[in-house]
Write an enzyme that holds these catalytic residues in place. Structure first.
Site, PDB file in Angstrom:
ATOM      1  N   GLU A  36       2.448   5.039  -4.078  1.00  0.00           N
ATOM      2  CA  GLU A  36       2.361   5.959  -5.228  1.00  0.00           C
ATOM      3  C   GLU A  36       3.613   6.803  -5.380  1.00  0.00           C
ATOM      4  O   GLU A  36       3.863   7.256  -6.505  1.00  0.00           O
ATOM      5  CB  GLU A  36       1.142   6.881  -5.052  1.00  0.00           C
ATOM      6  CG  GLU A  36      -0.188   6.162  -5.139  1.00  0.00           C
ATOM      7  CD  GLU A  36      -0.477   5.242  -3.962  1.00  0.00           C
ATOM      8  OE1 GLU A  36       0.007   5.533  -2.860  1.00  0.00           O
ATOM      9  OE2 GLU A  36      -1.160   4.226  -4.167  1.00  0.00           O
TER      10      GLU A  36
ATOM     11  N   ASP B 242       0.844  -1.184   0.000  1.00  0.00           N
ATOM     12  CA  ASP B 242       0.000   0.000   0.000  1.00  0.00           C
ATOM     13  C   ASP B 242       0.890   1.248   0.000  1.00  0.00           C
ATOM     14  O   ASP B 242       2.116   1.160   0.101  1.00  0.00           O
ATOM     15  CB  ASP B 242      -0.856  -0.050   1.287  1.00  0.00           C
ATOM     16  CG  ASP B 242      -1.942   1.024   1.306  1.00  0.00           C
ATOM     17  OD1 ASP B 242      -2.330   1.512   0.236  1.00  0.00           O
ATOM     18  OD2 ASP B 242      -2.397   1.365   2.424  1.00  0.00           O
TER      19      ASP B 242
ATOM     20  N   ASP C   2      -9.005   3.070  -1.790  1.00  0.00           N
ATOM     21  CA  ASP C   2      -9.918   3.521  -0.738  1.00  0.00           C
ATOM     22  C   ASP C   2     -11.227   4.056  -1.308  1.00  0.00           C
ATOM     23  O   ASP C   2     -11.433   5.263  -1.439  1.00  0.00           O
ATOM     24  CB  ASP C   2      -9.232   4.599   0.108  1.00  0.00           C
ATOM     25  CG  ASP C   2      -8.019   4.043   0.842  1.00  0.00           C
ATOM     26  OD1 ASP C   2      -7.909   2.799   0.955  1.00  0.00           O
ATOM     27  OD2 ASP C   2      -7.192   4.842   1.296  1.00  0.00           O
TER      28      ASP C   2
END
Ligand SMILES: *[C@@H]1O[C@H](CO)[C@@H](O)[C@H](O)[C@H]1NC(C)=O
Ligand SMILES: *[C@@H]1O[C@H](CO)[C@@H](O)[C@H](O)[C@H]1NC(C)=O
Ligand SMILES: *[C@@H]1O[C@H](CO)[C@@H](O)[C@H](O)[C@H]1NC(C)=O
Ligand SMILES: *[C@@H]1O[C@H](CO)[C@@H](O)[C@H](O)[C@H]1NC(C)=O
Ligand SMILES: *[C@@H]1O[C@H](CO)[C@@H](O)[C@H](O)[C@H]1NC(C)=O
Ligand SMILES: *[C@@H]1O[C@H](CO)[C@@H](O)[C@H](O)[C@H]1NC(C)=O
Ligand SMILES: *[C@@H]1O[C@H](CO)[C@@H](O)[C@H](O)[C@H]1NC(C)=O
Ligand SMILES: *[C@@H]1O[C@H](CO)[C@@H](O)[C@H](O)[C@H]1NC(C)=O
Ligand SMILES: *[C@@H]1O[C@H](CO)[C@@H](O)[C@H](O)[C@H]1NC(C)=O
Ligand SMILES: *[C@@H]1O[C@H](CO)[C@@H](O)[C@H](O)[C@H]1NC(C)=O
Length: 874
Positions: free
Chosen positions: A426, A423, A576
């Protein structure tokens, strides 16, 4: 040469202060010279055709053109700088496909060009697919522009990651590619991943794709000129113009062609198709155990239990909270799960806390974190407070990552996970740019509005960090930016605020992520160029690390951030999302794009929704819809009401019913994924993939095919018990009753669908190898026999296949691949029958006996799938 180039750059610096927007239209374009044609290739020189416009950086004077007819269905066009200094996506992030150069006159695609100003067209027969004369080519130090004409009102798809309709809007539409922690996945914004490929479906004429192999930030615009002409335009912050054009007679073939460019997706283990439960905010290991117990009590199969960052010691990766998730209890839990044929997965982030912990010390010693230009560690703020970030381009990083996995996830001494969840890659950074004081953003209770979302509070206060810490830098940058032939980037660029601004929803390029002027170790790539690769580099390294722990099995890794080609390493969850109906609906378009168009077939959305409170009705519908994602996981946010399926009786019932069907179909979907991993043929598909000539299907993103045989038509509106479902001109059979239903290319309203039910139809022409009954775990499921469901098509024939192996090995030693065909009332079974103990057929069901009262015929027949055979069903 280099000298005059530098001069140009400085000149550009002055020009940039002018009015770039007006000057862009004055750009002179390029002219062609020195054309050399081979039988399947073409090279040429491109020279700036007039006075530089220097609108967003300096115009490059000398470019080169390379055209390769790579296969009879794929054409490669590369426009790059003559000095080969400009950054190109490194092979380590995406390996290039080999060209099996074919004669240009044997190709389905053809390349033509205009000399001055240079433009090119790509055609299929007489049909022009791409025509760059829509504007002059701009190739500057920090900006590229290329515009192609499109047909009127085109059917375009792809260009992920986004939460817009599957068929892309055609007017006034901008798709920004800049990976971002996009809490609540707002539409019309850049999300977690970058997939610069679009598909253009032209019905009878076929489907082609255009993959733009570039990792820089970009805005792709789909719009009309003031005179109404339709175009698509690339506005890019760097890199080269590297295009792969591929064509197929239909969308499925086009997807297959794309898989040949970016790589075939990874095959997953059998157990990964079981149901997964997760949430952010499980208090301690006892609560995890209680969830496992409650699922069992509710008779809802739970294959895999997950844990979010809660398990970590103050959010630090590769640590356990000693009070709430102590090692001994965690090992007990994992052992319990393994003894019950269940699995366990936890999250790992790429940001490492600078506080005293082993992962940090080891990383500092090995010099594998990102550094500032002056050699100090680059710091940001993520869950544990002040963090440093792993540099995936450092050649020592793989050893470091393997080492942390071997230590922390050690089967004998650590947390013996079965899969991995990655997770925040990015990468996400809570410290807004300019991040001068990460410690100020270290307390997640007190996040500023600029943070990616209103973050829920941390369960305990987060620590500070040693302020005077001065690590020694071991980093090595092999080649400096700007070196001729290095392809790592032009010198003297503004890596923080380039003159052209993309529509990054976070704001500045460096906002809420790693600062874009950071230079990576190794070759010396700039974060500016490689930002969009961060998650995929982490994915690849994590796959190797998981394989180093368990060398023989297929690693399941689910990542948030992806780049083109990521499917060969990992699967993806949609990040999310929100517990609301729009997110429930849009999840269908999103999974279809990933599975069929981006070749990341292992994909799913958080079932029942992540952010905010779900409702019983939504969760009940979503439990059923999610059973037809490839990756099926319930996940929820800290602070929201519990949404495990057992919380409401209706949701529990919906889940039990849907899981029962999903599990009975696992071998069918396993077979389909295996095929995709071998050939690229997508199995989770939009309706138009199977009805490419039926225009009514082209924009339908509320129904989809789960494999070739099953049409899923969920109820998509709140408070509704009906759905207006489209049925193409074909024959379908109700999954539940077997009743035949003739589609006529019109909508049919399906009604009385209570909230525990999801409409499913079998498409005529298919044979489904289903397990004759379900089970509480996929391990038990594999012991059950098969029911062959034969659904004859309009021509009274059907076919299907079954792939079996040990379910887990990377390279299974024994495999079985069976082809079923049905015609003239006879079922034919052929194939390779492996060597293990043969699968057993217990029942054969022939649907819709047309002409014979429409009843289904079911025969109990025990049949070993051990060799070719025929069964007469007349
Ligand atoms: C295709 O091109 C090759 C040479 O490039 C030529 O020998 C051949 O005859 C051509 N074939 C056709 C069908 O035009
Ligand atoms: C490409 O577009 C231009 C207009 O910009 C047009 O004149 C030309 O004919 C087109 N080329 C082809 C092959 O259709
Ligand atoms: C284009 O979209 C923008 C923002 O979505 C909107 O403000 C603008 O009015 C639209 N322009 C046209 C011409 O539709
Ligand atoms: C689309 O074109 C219209 C008309 O030229 C223009 O007003 C609008 O800004 C453009 N939209 C985008 C997203 O570029
Ligand atoms: C985009 O999101 C907004 C806000 O959730 C919603 O109102 C709108 O309907 C969405 N647009 C589309 C095209 O889905
Ligand atoms: C498990 O079920 C019990 C009984 O219904 C309930 O009180 C408890 O809250 C549940 N625990 C969890 C973690 O869901
Ligand atoms: C190194 O550079 C960083 C980022 O610009 C800065 O915050 C830091 O103070 C510098 N350290 C030294 C020792 O100059
Ligand atoms: C979710 O429900 C809980 C419990 O009823 C409530 O405290 C909380 O405010 C709700 N959250 C939202 C976002 O509505
Ligand atoms: C569904 O019904 C509930 C309760 O009557 C209502 O609050 C909600 O607005 C309805 N939703 C829609 C989409 O009509
Ligand atoms: C079917 O219904 C959907 C949703 O109500 C609608 O968008 C679509 O246009 C309809 N299709 C046909 C062929 O009538």
């Amino acid at each position: 040469m280099l000298g005059s180039f530098l001069f140009l750059v400085f000149l550009a610096g002055a020009a940039v202060t002018g009015t770039p927007q007006s000057s862009i239209d004055q750009c002179p374009g390029y002219k062609v010279s020195n054309v050399k044609k081979g039988s399947g290739s073409l090279t040429a020189d491109l020279t700036l055709a007039g006075t530089p416009c220097n609108s967003y950086g300096a115009d490059l004077k000398n470019l080169k053109l390379l055209v390769e007819y790579q296969t009879d269905q794929r054409l490669h066009v590369l426009i790059y700088d003559a000095d080969e200094q400009v950054y190109q996506v490194p092979e380590v992030a995406l390996a290039r496909v080999e060209s099996s150069e074919v004669a240009s006159n044997k190709s389905a695609l053809s390349f033509d060009y205009e000399e001055e100003p240079f433009s090119f067209t790509i055609s299929r027969d007489d049909e022009v697919l791409f025509n760059t004369s829509a504007s002059s080519l701009v190739f500057q130090s920090e900006y590229l522009r290329l515009r192609t004409w499109l047909p009127e009102d085109p059917y375009l798809y792809g260009l992920g990651e986004h939460s817009d309709p599957m068929r892309l809007p055609t007017d006034n539409y901008t798709r920004t590619m800049w990976n971002r922690d996009a809490y609540t996945t707002p539409n019309r914004t850049n999300l977690y991943g970058t997939h610069p490929v679009y598909y253009d479906h032209r019905g009878e004429a076929g489907t082609h794709g255009v993959f733009f192999l570039n990792s820089n930030g970009m805005d792709i615009k789909i719009n009309r000129t003031t005179t109404g002409k339709q175009y698509l335009e690339y506005n890019v912050l760097g890199g080269v113009l590297d295009f792969y054009f591929f064509t197929g007679t239909d969308p499925k073939e086009a997807s297959i062609e794309y898989s040949k460019v970016v790589g075939l997706p990874a095959m997953q283990s059998y157990w990964t198709f079981g149901f997964h439960q997760c949430r952010y905010g499980y208090r301690d290991v006892y609560e995890l155990a209680e969830v496992v117990y409650n699922y069992s009590q509710a008779s809802i199969p739970l294959e895999t239990m997950w844990t979010d960052i809660d398990y970590m010691d103050r959010r630090r990766v590769f640590t356990l909270d000693p009070e709430r998730f102590p090692l001994e209890k965690m090992r007990e839990l994992v052992t319990y799960l393994h003894n019950h044929d269940q699995h366990y997965i936890v999250m790992v982030d790429p940001a490492v806390s600078v506080s005293d912990n082993e992962a940090y010390q080891a990383g500092v010693e090995q010099g594998i974190f990102l550094h500032n230009q002056n050699g100090s560690l680059y710091e940001g703020a993520v869950w544990p407070g002040v963090t440093v970030f792993v540099d995936w381009f450092n050649s020592d990083t793989q050893d470091y990552w393997n080492g942390e996995f071997d230590r922390f996830f050690n089967a004998d001494t650590g947390v013996d996970i079965d899969g991995l969840w990655i997770d925040m890659n990015e990468a996400s950074n809570f410290c807004p740019y300019p991040c001068t004081d990460p410690a100020a953003f270290a307390i997640s209770d007190d996040l500023p509005p600029a943070a990616p979302a209103v973050r829920p509070s941390s369960p305990r206060p987060l620590p500070g960090f040693p302020a005077d810490f001065q690590p020694t830098s071991k980093r090595s940058v092999k080649r400096a930016q700007g070196e001729k032939g290095a392809k790592i980037g032009l010198p003297h660029r503004n890596l923080l605020s380039p003159p052209y601004t993309i529509q990054n929803a976070a704001g500045a390029l460096s906002m809420s992520t790693i600062q874009t002027d950071i230079i990576h170790s190794g070759e010396g790539y700039a974060e500016y160029d490689t930002h969009n690769l961060y998650g995929t580099m982490m994915s690849a390294a994590s796959r190797v690390a998981m394989q180093s722990r368990r060398p023989d099995v297929r690693p399941l890794i689910i990542t948030r951030s992806t780049y083109a080609g990521a499917g060969s390493h990992v699967g993806h969850w949609l990040g999310d999302n929100v517990s609301d109906w729009p997110h429930y609906r849009i999840s269908i378009a999103q999974i279809l794009s990933f599975a069929s168009m981006f070749q990341i077939p292992m994909v799913g959305a958080d079932v029942c929704g992540f952010a905010s409170n779900t409702t019983e009705e939504l969760c009940s519908r979503w439990a059923a819809l999610g059973a037809f994602y490839t990756f099926y996981r319930n996940h929820n946010e800290l602070g929201d009401i519990s949404q495990e399926f057992y919380v409401w009786p209706t949701v529990a019932e919906s889940a039990r019913k849907a899981i029962d069907i999903r599990y009975r179909l696992i071998d069918y979907i396993y077979t389909s994924l295996h095929r995709q991993s071998q050939t690229g043929e997508p199995f989770l598909q939009p309706m138009f993939y199977l009805y490419p000539k039926d225009q009514n299907t082209f924009a339908n993103d509320l129904q989809f095919f789960y494999g070739d045989a099953i049409l899923v038509s969920p109820v998509t509106e709140e408070n509704s018990t009906s759905v207006n479902a489209y049925f193409p001109d074909d024959i379908f059979y109700d999954w539940y009753t077997g009743a035949a239903m003739r589609g006529h290319g019109a909508n049919i309203t399906l009604s009385n669908i209570d909230i525990t039910h999801i409409p499913l139809h079998i498409r005529g022409g298919n044979i489904i190898p289903a397990r004759s009954s379900s089970a509480m775990t996929t391990t038990d499921l594999r012991e059950n026999g098969f029911e062959l469901i034969i659904a004859p098509g309009l021509d009274e024939t059907a076919s299907g296949s079954l792939y079996l192996d040990d379910g887990d090995s990377l390279e299974p030693s024994h495999t079985t691949e069976i082809e079923f065909t049905y015609s003239g009332g006879v079922l034919h079974i052929q194939g390779n029958f492996g060597q293990g103990s043969p699968a057993k057929v217990e029942k054969i069901t022939l649907l819709g006996q047309s002409g014979k009262s429409g009843k289904n015929m079911s025969i109990a027949k025990t049949l070993d799938l051990s060799g070719p055979t025929e069964v007469n069903l007349k």
